[in-house]
Design a protein around this motif. Structure first.
Motif, PDB file in Angstrom:
ATOM      1  N   LEU A  14       0.768  -1.284   0.152  1.00 14.95           N
ATOM      2  CA  LEU A  14       0.211   0.053   0.028  1.00 14.95           C
ATOM      3  C   LEU A  14       0.745   1.195   0.010  1.00 14.95           C
ATOM      4  O   LEU A  14       0.536   2.144  -0.850  1.00 14.95           O
ATOM      5  CB  LEU A  14      -0.908  -0.026   1.170  1.00 14.95           C
ATOM      6  N   ARG A  18       0.211   3.847  -3.149  1.00 13.87           N
ATOM      7  CA  ARG A  18       0.262   5.347  -2.766  1.00 13.87           C
ATOM      8  C   ARG A  18       1.162   6.373  -3.649  1.00 13.87           C
ATOM      9  O   ARG A  18       0.542   7.262  -4.511  1.00 13.87           O
ATOM     10  CB  ARG A  18       0.449   5.826  -1.324  1.00 13.87           C
ATOM     11  N   LEU A  21       0.405   5.753  -7.502  1.00 16.54           N
ATOM     12  CA  LEU A  21      -0.686   6.457  -8.065  1.00 16.54           C
ATOM     13  C   LEU A  21      -0.776   7.907  -8.272  1.00 16.54           C
ATOM     14  O   LEU A  21      -1.101   8.465  -9.234  1.00 16.54           O
ATOM     15  CB  LEU A  21      -1.896   6.286  -6.839  1.00 16.54           C
ATOM     16  N   LYS A  22       0.089   8.515  -7.364  1.00 17.55           N
ATOM     17  CA  LYS A  22       0.333   9.933  -7.770  1.00 17.55           C
ATOM     18  C   LYS A  22       1.247  10.047  -8.657  1.00 17.55           C
ATOM     19  O   LYS A  22       0.922  11.027  -9.574  1.00 17.55           O
ATOM     20  CB  LYS A  22       0.910  10.486  -6.466  1.00 17.55           C
ATOM     21  N   LEU A  77      -7.148  -0.320  -1.240  1.00 11.75           N
ATOM     22  CA  LEU A  77      -7.137   1.276  -1.590  1.00 11.75           C
ATOM     23  C   LEU A  77      -8.308   1.894  -1.043  1.00 11.75           C
ATOM     24  O   LEU A  77      -7.955   3.065  -0.384  1.00 11.75           O
ATOM     25  CB  LEU A  77      -7.119   1.243  -3.124  1.00 11.75           C
ATOM     26  N   ASN A  78      -9.391   1.398  -1.264  1.00  5.74           N
ATOM     27  CA  ASN A  78     -10.565   2.216  -0.668  1.00  5.74           C
ATOM     28  C   ASN A  78     -10.589   2.328   0.782  1.00  5.74           C
ATOM     29  O   ASN A  78     -11.115   3.235   1.485  1.00  5.74           O
ATOM     30  CB  ASN A  78     -12.057   1.734  -1.091  1.00  5.74           C
ATOM     31  N   ASP A  80      -8.047   2.823   2.644  1.00  3.92           N
ATOM     32  CA  ASP A  80      -7.100   3.851   3.009  1.00  3.92           C
ATOM     33  C   ASP A  80      -7.593   5.215   2.898  1.00  3.92           C
ATOM     34  O   ASP A  80      -7.940   5.700   1.617  1.00  3.92           O
ATOM     35  CB  ASP A  80      -5.541   3.595   2.428  1.00  3.92           C
ATOM     36  N   VAL A  83      -5.726   7.348   0.158  1.00  8.58           N
ATOM     37  CA  VAL A  83      -6.224   6.820  -1.081  1.00  8.58           C
ATOM     38  C   VAL A  83      -7.613   7.220  -1.799  1.00  8.58           C
ATOM     39  O   VAL A  83      -7.752   7.602  -2.675  1.00  8.58           O
ATOM     40  CB  VAL A  83      -5.402   5.492  -1.465  1.00  8.58           C
ATOM     41  N   ARG A  84      -8.338   6.949  -0.717  1.00  8.60           N
ATOM     42  CA  ARG A  84      -9.732   7.399  -0.983  1.00  8.60           C
ATOM     43  C   ARG A  84     -10.108   8.833  -1.443  1.00  8.60           C
ATOM     44  O   ARG A  84     -10.616   9.069  -2.577  1.00  8.60           O
ATOM     45  CB  ARG A  84     -10.708   7.011   0.275  1.00  8.60           C
ATOM     46  N   PHE A  86      -7.846  10.819  -2.760  1.00  7.13           N
ATOM     47  CA  PHE A  86      -7.282  10.645  -4.179  1.00  7.13           C
ATOM     48  C   PHE A  86      -8.007  10.166  -5.039  1.00  7.13           C
ATOM     49  O   PHE A  86      -7.805  10.898  -6.189  1.00  7.13           O
ATOM     50  CB  PHE A  86      -5.844   9.840  -4.022  1.00  7.13           C
ATOM     51  N   MET A  87      -8.621   9.297  -5.124  1.00  9.89           N
ATOM     52  CA  MET A  87      -9.510   8.622  -5.898  1.00  9.89           C
ATOM     53  C   MET A  87     -10.745   9.428  -6.341  1.00  9.89           C
ATOM     54  O   MET A  87     -11.343   9.066  -7.224  1.00  9.89           O
ATOM     55  CB  MET A  87      -9.698   7.181  -5.767  1.00  9.89           C
ATOM     56  N   CYS A 106      -3.624   6.893 -14.281  1.00  9.56           N
ATOM     57  CA  CYS A 106      -4.455   7.868 -13.808  1.00  9.56           C
ATOM     58  C   CYS A 106      -4.561   9.213 -14.443  1.00  9.56           C
ATOM     59  O   CYS A 106      -3.681   9.646 -15.029  1.00  9.56           O
ATOM     60  CB  CYS A 106      -3.718   8.101 -12.366  1.00  9.56           C
TER      61      CYS A 106
END
Length: 107
Positions: A14, A18, A21-22, A77-78, A80, A83-84, A86-87, A106
């Motif tokens: 995780l 993170r 994803l960024k 992911l959801n 955290d 991350v949530r 961010f998404m 992304c």
């Protein structure tokens, strides 16, 4: 494979996910898994771990056809908070191929 079996694997990665994803906001990112790590999740011979996961505005587009490994990834992911958040306003595509390579895109 049953849902929940890969939660520990995804949770372990995780912090790295993170960051990836960024970074995926600018360019595609990849994360490779070893066969040994995946065999710890499911040791059946010739298991196909591949999946396509599309997340729009923090929700999975369609869960039909997504194996439990992909669903577990979304749940981690959801679950955290960072991350949530961010998404929530992005479209994210996460793919895992047969060679155990996870790709993050992304926009």
């Amino acid at each position: 494979m049953n849902e929940g079996k890969s939660i520990a694997l995804w949770t372990k990665y995780l912090p790295a996910m993170r960051i990836l994803l960024k970074k995926a906001m600018n360019e595609e990112q990849q994360l490779a898994f070893s066969k040994i790590e995946l065999q710890a999740v499911d040791n059946r011979k010739n298991v196909n771990f591949s999946f396509d996961l599309e997340i729009s505005n923090g929700k999975v587009e369609s869960t039909v056809g997504i194996p439990s490994m992909g669903k577990d990834l979304f749940n981690v992911l959801n679950g955290d908070l960072l991350v949530r958040k961010f998404m929530v306003d992005k479209k994210i595509v996460i793919q895992m191929n047969r060679s155990s390579l996870v790709t993050f895109r992304c926009n």
